[in-house]
Design an enzyme around this catalytic site. Structure first.
Site, PDB file in Angstrom:
ATOM      1  CD  GLU A   1     -44.612 -56.614   6.393  1.00 32.85           C
ATOM      2  OE1 GLU A   1     -45.816 -56.900   6.338  1.00 32.85           O
ATOM      3  OE2 GLU A   1     -44.182 -55.437   6.469  1.00 32.85           O
TER       4      GLU A   1
ATOM      5  CG  HIS B   1     -44.858 -53.037   2.543  1.00 34.86           C
ATOM      6  ND1 HIS B   1     -46.205 -52.827   2.753  1.00 34.86           N
ATOM      7  CD2 HIS B   1     -44.338 -53.346   3.762  1.00 34.86           C
ATOM      8  CE1 HIS B   1     -46.490 -53.021   4.028  1.00 34.86           C
ATOM      9  NE2 HIS B   1     -45.372 -53.329   4.663  1.00 34.86           N
TER      10      HIS B   1
ATOM     11  CG  HIS C   1     -45.558 -49.372   7.546  1.00 30.84           C
ATOM     12  ND1 HIS C   1     -44.394 -49.678   8.191  1.00 30.84           N
ATOM     13  CD2 HIS C   1     -45.951 -50.512   6.915  1.00 30.84           C
ATOM     14  CE1 HIS C   1     -44.086 -50.956   7.988  1.00 30.84           C
ATOM     15  NE2 HIS C   1     -45.011 -51.478   7.209  1.00 30.84           N
TER      16      HIS C   1
ATOM     17  CG  HIS D   1     -49.320 -53.640   7.623  1.00 33.64           C
ATOM     18  ND1 HIS D   1     -49.042 -54.945   7.284  1.00 33.64           N
ATOM     19  CD2 HIS D   1     -48.135 -52.994   7.538  1.00 33.64           C
ATOM     20  CE1 HIS D   1     -47.748 -55.071   7.037  1.00 33.64           C
ATOM     21  NE2 HIS D   1     -47.177 -53.901   7.185  1.00 33.64           N
TER      22      HIS D   1
HETATM   23 ZN   LIG Z   1     -45.218 -53.593   6.671  1.00 29.85          ZN
END
Ligand SMILES: [Zn+2]
Length: 236
Positions: free
Chosen positions: A72, A91, A93, A162
């Site tokens: 990603e 980023h 989760h 996500h």
């Molecule tokens: Zn991710």
């Protein structure tokens, strides 16, 4: 070895220790030398990252580093391309944020530490660009650009089913925002069943965010020491 690589490794350790990253998720910082380059660890668990694991990427998500890359990385590349003001991207989760990506209930600033949220919580819906049978991952430049477009000028974006993205004009502030977005989400989930929940006004949020931005070093220094308790994992 630039100081920025050391600081990026530290950011990885802090975000793990604070429960924002686990084995997954990542943090990057824009290069100080070239605005069209950014630094990101190779594909590995954040708590294990050392400065030697950091690779440099261009805005197409390409690197000449020797190791494999996060799938990603395009999240980072396309946000740096779209947002010249952004110097760092997280980023994650992190768990408490996830429900707000699923629901029409907006994530809003419930306390002063997350005042920056009044400047916008964006939403990214991957189905709108790639249909309803993806693995949810932002695994190419097209999806990264769509995420960056959804983010717009906001400091934070929810990714349905996500996770989320926090961005900021410095690496410590991006870490701060990721930590307190998670904290805010946890508090808001606790507050939602209560009657007459009130949120920060835009004016309160901005004033608090301005004050807190001057205090980030205090949090960083403590978080870094706390994260030191995982040192043995890296020497194992
Ligand atoms: Zn991710």
């Amino acid at each position: 070895m630039t100081d920025l690589r050391v600081q990026l490794a530290q950011a990885n350790h802090i975000l793990f220790d604070q429960g924002v990253l686990d084995a997954f998720g990542h943090v990057s910082v824009r290069s100080e030398e070239r605005a069209d380059r950014f630094l990101l660890a190779r594909n590995m668990a954040p708590v294990l990252v050392t400065p030697e694991d950091v690779q440099e990427y261009d805005l197409d998500g390409e690197t000449d580093g020797p190791a494999s890359s996060y799938l990603e990385r395009f999240i980072h590349a396309e946000i740096y391309r779209a947002r010249p003001d952004v110097q760092a991207v997280v980023h994650s989760h992190s768990a408490s944020v996830i429900p707000f990506g699923l629901s029409s209930t907006p994530l809003r600033a419930v306390f002063h530490m997350a005042g920056f949220l009044v400047d916008g919580v964006a939403r990214f819906e991957i189905r709108d660009v790639a249909g309803d049978a993806t693995d949810l991952l932002v695994r190419d430049a097209r999806l990264g650009a769509a995420l960056a477009a959804s983010l717009g000028q906001a400091p934070f974006a929810l990714m349905r089913g996500h996770g989320s993205v926090a961005v900021a004009p410095s690496l410590p502030l991006a870490v701060y925002r990721a930590v307190y977005a998670e904290e805010n989400a946890a508090l808001q989930l606790r507050g939602l069943p209560l009657a007459d929940v009130d949120y920060l006004t835009p004016g309160e949020g901005r004033a608090a965010a301005q004050t807190n931005a001057g205090q980030v070093a205090r949090a960083w220094d403590m978080w870094l020491r706390l994260a030191g308790r995982h040192e043995s994992l890296r020497s194992a």
